[in-house]
Design a protein around this motif. Structure first.
Motif, PDB file in Angstrom:
ATOM      1  N   VAL A  78     100.768 -28.195   0.822  1.00  0.00           N
ATOM      2  CA  VAL A  78     100.361 -29.126  -0.236  1.00  0.00           C
ATOM      3  C   VAL A  78     101.094 -28.760  -1.521  1.00  0.00           C
ATOM      4  O   VAL A  78     101.722 -27.701  -1.619  1.00  0.00           O
ATOM      5  CB  VAL A  78      98.839 -29.103  -0.454  1.00  0.00           C
ATOM      6  CG1 VAL A  78      98.120 -29.671   0.766  1.00  0.00           C
ATOM      7  CG2 VAL A  78      98.348 -27.697  -0.750  1.00  0.00           C
ATOM      8  N   GLU A 126      94.471 -27.883  -4.469  1.00  0.00           N
ATOM      9  CA  GLU A 126      94.293 -28.622  -3.221  1.00  0.00           C
ATOM     10  C   GLU A 126      94.260 -27.662  -2.034  1.00  0.00           C
ATOM     11  O   GLU A 126      93.476 -27.844  -1.100  1.00  0.00           O
ATOM     12  CB  GLU A 126      95.420 -29.636  -3.049  1.00  0.00           C
ATOM     13  CG  GLU A 126      95.216 -30.554  -1.862  1.00  0.00           C
ATOM     14  CD  GLU A 126      96.308 -31.615  -1.748  1.00  0.00           C
ATOM     15  OE1 GLU A 126      96.220 -32.427  -0.798  1.00  0.00           O
ATOM     16  OE2 GLU A 126      97.238 -31.618  -2.585  1.00  0.00           O
ATOM     17  N   ILE A 176      91.173 -27.043   0.795  1.00  0.00           N
ATOM     18  CA  ILE A 176      91.371 -27.063   2.242  1.00  0.00           C
ATOM     19  C   ILE A 176      90.784 -25.802   2.876  1.00  0.00           C
ATOM     20  O   ILE A 176      90.139 -25.844   3.932  1.00  0.00           O
ATOM     21  CB  ILE A 176      92.870 -27.211   2.574  1.00  0.00           C
ATOM     22  CG1 ILE A 176      93.338 -28.619   2.210  1.00  0.00           C
ATOM     23  CG2 ILE A 176      93.150 -26.895   4.040  1.00  0.00           C
ATOM     24  CD1 ILE A 176      94.822 -28.825   2.285  1.00  0.00           C
ATOM     25  N   LEU A 226      92.969 -31.248   9.586  1.00  0.00           N
ATOM     26  CA  LEU A 226      93.272 -31.152   8.152  1.00  0.00           C
ATOM     27  C   LEU A 226      94.768 -31.204   7.897  1.00  0.00           C
ATOM     28  O   LEU A 226      95.226 -31.779   6.906  1.00  0.00           O
ATOM     29  CB  LEU A 226      92.675 -29.860   7.580  1.00  0.00           C
ATOM     30  CG  LEU A 226      91.148 -29.821   7.433  1.00  0.00           C
ATOM     31  CD1 LEU A 226      90.696 -28.437   6.958  1.00  0.00           C
ATOM     32  CD2 LEU A 226      90.674 -30.903   6.461  1.00  0.00           C
ATOM     33  N   GLU A 244      95.962 -34.686   8.095  1.00  0.00           N
ATOM     34  CA  GLU A 244      95.495 -35.484   6.959  1.00  0.00           C
ATOM     35  C   GLU A 244      96.171 -35.124   5.645  1.00  0.00           C
ATOM     36  O   GLU A 244      96.496 -36.005   4.839  1.00  0.00           O
ATOM     37  CB  GLU A 244      93.977 -35.314   6.819  1.00  0.00           C
ATOM     38  CG  GLU A 244      93.356 -36.121   5.684  1.00  0.00           C
ATOM     39  CD  GLU A 244      91.853 -35.917   5.580  1.00  0.00           C
ATOM     40  OE1 GLU A 244      91.268 -36.420   4.602  1.00  0.00           O
ATOM     41  OE2 GLU A 244      91.267 -35.248   6.462  1.00  0.00           O
ATOM     42  N   HIS A 245      96.440 -33.815   5.432  1.00  0.00           N
ATOM     43  CA  HIS A 245      96.878 -33.377   4.104  1.00  0.00           C
ATOM     44  C   HIS A 245      98.310 -32.818   4.025  1.00  0.00           C
ATOM     45  O   HIS A 245      98.918 -32.863   2.949  1.00  0.00           O
ATOM     46  CB  HIS A 245      95.929 -32.291   3.567  1.00  0.00           C
ATOM     47  CG  HIS A 245      94.521 -32.757   3.381  1.00  0.00           C
ATOM     48  ND1 HIS A 245      94.134 -33.578   2.344  1.00  0.00           N
ATOM     49  CD2 HIS A 245      93.390 -32.508   4.119  1.00  0.00           C
ATOM     50  CE1 HIS A 245      92.835 -33.813   2.425  1.00  0.00           C
ATOM     51  NE2 HIS A 245      92.360 -33.183   3.501  1.00  0.00           N
ATOM     52  N   SER A 246      98.834 -32.267   5.110  1.00  0.00           N
ATOM     53  CA  SER A 246     100.097 -31.539   5.002  1.00  0.00           C
ATOM     54  C   SER A 246     101.267 -32.478   4.688  1.00  0.00           C
ATOM     55  O   SER A 246     101.427 -33.545   5.290  1.00  0.00           O
ATOM     56  CB  SER A 246     100.396 -30.778   6.300  1.00  0.00           C
ATOM     57  OG  SER A 246     101.576 -30.019   6.155  1.00  0.00           O
ATOM     58  N   THR A 247     102.083 -32.063   3.742  1.00  0.00           N
ATOM     59  CA  THR A 247     103.281 -32.833   3.374  1.00  0.00           C
ATOM     60  C   THR A 247     104.515 -32.353   4.132  1.00  0.00           C
ATOM     61  O   THR A 247     105.591 -32.920   3.976  1.00  0.00           O
ATOM     62  CB  THR A 247     103.556 -32.706   1.864  1.00  0.00           C
ATOM     63  OG1 THR A 247     103.787 -31.321   1.544  1.00  0.00           O
ATOM     64  CG2 THR A 247     102.371 -33.213   1.054  1.00  0.00           C
TER      65      THR A 247
END
Length: 305
Positions: A168, A173, A177, A190, A193-196
């Motif tokens: 992230v 952030e 998590i 997760l 959903e969140h990792s770039t």
């Protein structure tokens, strides 16, 4: 001489390749059958390497000579049909025979330069033949397998880890998590959903990796974790903030024997070669008159050993 042959073949191949599409457009069923018959006949002839395919000034060109030349040309002209390749090879052999006969008529084979070159070629071919038929034949699969086991036993053991991560942009952030993970959330979900990072859609899965493959901060954190654990604080790198989970740790498996066999063959062949050459150099077999050159020769041989 071979270079001139290949050049002539390349020129002829250009001509043939331009003509080929024209003939291909006019191919009929009967033409195809005839071509198949010709190809079959060529295959049958190839079984008899002594069969004469042409003569030049009374000197025969055999099927074996033709096939050897075809093999030299393969790979240079793409997917050229076999009959065209044979025609190119035959043209090259005929040209070489005609030119070599003309050279002999001029007495070029009687010059000192020609005789010196022929002796050099003879020695090169004998050198290659000895290496292939004497030295290489001493190397067995059992010998290579024993050397493989020896080298694997000496090689340092390497640990590798199987890890996932969630990347992230900011620390806050990442901390959120970690709180969700502490509450029992799925690391994989997760990450999706969140990792770039590019591994996000795969649940942050990075597979197995060894030391030296990741940036230092990430690597240090990953190898410090036990399987089933994740980082309790975010790990900062130039890419952002990571939350890392280690799924497994293991000793990296050595490279498979079949995969490294060609390199082992070269290694053992080189050692066998040195043994043979050193035996042949025993005593006063080799005498170098120039002392400075002798010193340089000794230094080079020492370095090779």
């Amino acid at each position: 001489m071979q270079k001139r042959t290949l050049a002539a073949a390349a020129l002829l191949a250009t001509t043939v390749s331009f003509a080929a599409p024209v003939f291909a457009q006019d191919t009929t069923t009967s033409d195809t059958a005839a071509e198949t018959a010709q190809t079959t006949g060529a295959t049958e002839t190839a079984a008899d390497g002594d069969a004469v395919v042409a003569t030049v000034a009374g000197t025969p060109i055999t099927e074996a000579q033709l096939q050897e030349t075809v093999n030299q040309f393969k790979g240079q002209f793409g997917q050229m049909p076999e009959d065209q390749m044979r025609a190119i090879a035959l043209s090259s052999l005929i040209d070489m025979k005609l030119i070599s006969d003309a050279a002999a008529d001029e007495g070029l084979d009687e010059t000192d330069a020609f005789k010196t070159r022929m002796e050099q070629l003879r020695e090169q071919e004998l050198y290659n033949a000895y290496f292939d038929q004497v030295i290489s034949k001493q190397i067995t699969d059992d010998m290579l397998k024993a050397r493989y086991d020896e080298e694997i036993a000496k090689a340092p053991k390497m640990e590798e880890v199987h890890a996932r991560h969630i990347l992230v942009e900011n620390e806050a952030e990442a901390n959120e998590i970690i709180k969700e993970l502490d509450g029992g959330a799925s690391f994989e979900e997760l990450a999706k959903e969140h990792s770039t990072g590019p591994s996000g859609p795969e649940g942050g899965d990075l597979g197995y990796f060894t030391k030296g493959q990741m940036v230092p901060e990430f690597e240090a954190a990953a190898f410090a974790l036990e399987p089933g654990k994740y980082t309790e604080t975010p790990v900062k790198t130039d890419f952002g903030y990571h939350v890392i989970e280690v799924e497994d740790k293991r000793e990296k498996a050595p490279v498979a024997f079949d995969q490294i066999k060609p390199q082992l063959q070269q290694l053992v062949a080189g050692e066998k070669y040195n043994e043979v050459v050193n035996d042949l150099k025993q005593g006063d077999t080799v005498v170098i008159e120039d002392k400075d050159l002798q010193a340089s020769y000794d230094a080079v041989n020492k370095m090779q050993k």
